[in-house]
Design a protein around this motif. Structure first.
Motif, PDB file in Angstrom:
ATOM      1  N   GLU A 166       9.738  -3.412   2.735  1.00 42.51           N
ATOM      2  CA  GLU A 166      10.227  -1.992   2.905  1.00 42.51           C
ATOM      3  C   GLU A 166       9.561  -1.162   1.640  1.00 42.51           C
ATOM      4  O   GLU A 166       9.456   0.101   1.978  1.00 42.51           O
ATOM      5  CB  GLU A 166      11.904  -2.305   2.634  1.00 42.51           C
ATOM      6  CG  GLU A 166      12.439  -2.769   3.816  1.00 42.51           C
ATOM      7  CD  GLU A 166      12.178  -3.975   4.262  1.00 42.51           C
ATOM      8  OE1 GLU A 166      11.861  -4.872   3.292  1.00 42.51           O
ATOM      9  OE2 GLU A 166      12.344  -4.413   5.365  1.00 42.51           O
ATOM     10  N   LYS A 176       6.424   0.283   3.064  1.00 39.40           N
ATOM     11  CA  LYS A 176       6.716   1.307   3.751  1.00 39.40           C
ATOM     12  C   LYS A 176       6.992   2.819   3.122  1.00 39.40           C
ATOM     13  O   LYS A 176       6.609   3.804   3.578  1.00 39.40           O
ATOM     14  CB  LYS A 176       7.849   1.112   4.940  1.00 39.40           C
ATOM     15  CG  LYS A 176       7.179  -0.149   5.829  1.00 39.40           C
ATOM     16  CD  LYS A 176       8.397  -0.773   6.737  1.00 39.40           C
ATOM     17  CE  LYS A 176       7.977  -1.637   7.702  1.00 39.40           C
ATOM     18  NZ  LYS A 176       9.134  -2.263   8.516  1.00 39.40           N
ATOM     19  N   GLN A 202       3.842   4.012   1.795  1.00 35.74           N
ATOM     20  CA  GLN A 202       2.979   4.652   2.974  1.00 35.74           C
ATOM     21  C   GLN A 202       3.616   6.290   3.190  1.00 35.74           C
ATOM     22  O   GLN A 202       2.602   6.955   3.351  1.00 35.74           O
ATOM     23  CB  GLN A 202       3.227   3.720   4.115  1.00 35.74           C
ATOM     24  CG  GLN A 202       2.660   2.598   4.286  1.00 35.74           C
ATOM     25  CD  GLN A 202       2.672   1.879   5.523  1.00 35.74           C
ATOM     26  OE1 GLN A 202       3.821   1.887   6.149  1.00 35.74           O
ATOM     27  NE2 GLN A 202       1.527   1.274   6.209  1.00 35.74           N
ATOM     28  N   GLU A 209      -0.081   6.373   5.623  1.00 35.93           N
ATOM     29  CA  GLU A 209      -0.577   5.246   6.432  1.00 35.93           C
ATOM     30  C   GLU A 209      -1.833   5.000   6.459  1.00 35.93           C
ATOM     31  O   GLU A 209      -2.492   3.757   6.792  1.00 35.93           O
ATOM     32  CB  GLU A 209       0.124   5.377   7.587  1.00 35.93           C
ATOM     33  CG  GLU A 209       1.843   5.250   7.592  1.00 35.93           C
ATOM     34  CD  GLU A 209       2.277   5.341   8.831  1.00 35.93           C
ATOM     35  OE1 GLU A 209       1.651   4.744   9.968  1.00 35.93           O
ATOM     36  OE2 GLU A 209       3.540   5.359   9.103  1.00 35.93           O
TER      37      GLU A 209
END
Length: 245
Positions: free
Chosen positions: A58, A61, A64, A69
């Motif tokens: 998490e 992410k 990112q 990304e």
């Protein structure tokens, strides 16, 4: 400076592989420091997470969303499958000319990355490895027993294997991507012995290896994953390499 072999006409790209397991408290800081110290370098970070229950994925992410990304790739696995296979998994997604492997626990400080890259460019080395055991290198945060254990393991390996490098068990390295792919195919170890086997086989294959002094810092957050079973693996791997290389 001489351009590294295998790079494109533009600047070479570096893929940084970071295996993780329960590194929620470390991965954001490591990522920030990588971007800080490689601000003028073309690179990507590939996080290989082994189903960490602490929320590591998490956090990645969220990173990112901050960095993009295309700069931070999360490539998780279904469980703890070994360090060697983590690099095999991450390598499948690496788009760089060179691959850097490092730990997520801040024991490998990103401030050394420019020295690795500079050394490779200056020498056209196939591998640049960090070492604790030359002038300018060292260890911070270990008790005397762990220092003696690490030093003894390296002295034993040096005596039996003569690899031509001073730090066999280190895991902070830069590889030419094609060289890493070749070495991984030759290696059979999957756990902590993987790093030692990689450098021994590289020496036997006469790849050009250079060293950069680093100070290894014991992890700040989290629990060390090195235990008695890893020491047993190391001794078994040492005997195997002595008999087969």
């Amino acid at each position: 400076m001489e351009r590294p072999r295998g790079s494109s006409l533009s600047s070479p790209k570096y893929s940084i592989l970071i295996p993780t397991y329960n590194e929620r408290l470390n991965i954001a800081l490591v990522t920030y420091l990588i971007f800080k110290h490689l601000s003028d370098i073309n690179f990507e970070i590939i996080v290989i997470d082994d189903a960490s229950p602490d929320g590591t994925q998490e956090v990645v992410k969220q990173l990112q969303h901050v960095y993009g990304e295309s700069r931070i790739l999360l490539r998780p696995r279904q469980g703890k499958l070994g360090l060697g296979t983590a690099y095999v998994h991450g390598l499948k997604y690496a788009s760089g000319d060179f691959v850097i492997i490092m730990d997520a626990d801040l024991s490998h400080h990103p401030k050394y990355l420019p020295s690795f890259i500079r050394k490779q460019i200056e020498t056209s080395a196939d591998i640049v490895t960090g070492t604790r055991y030359v002038k300018g290198g060292g260890v911070h945060g270990w008790n005397l027993m762990r220092k003696l254990t690490s030093r003894g393991a390296n002295v034993l390996a040096q005596t039996l294997l003569w690899p031509g490098v001073s730090d066999l068990t280190g895991s902070f390295r830069l590889y030419r991507k094609t060289v890493l792919e070749d070495l991984i195919k030759a290696c059979v170890s999957k756990g902590y012995v993987f790093q030692m086997e990689m450098i021994v086989r590289a020496s036997r294959k006469h790849y050009h290896i250079e060293e950069v002094p680093i100070t290894f810092v014991d992890r700040v957050y989290g629990i060390s994953k090195l235990g008695g079973s890893e020491i047993v693996q190391y001794l078994k791997g040492l005997v195997y390499l002595f008999l087969t290389t």
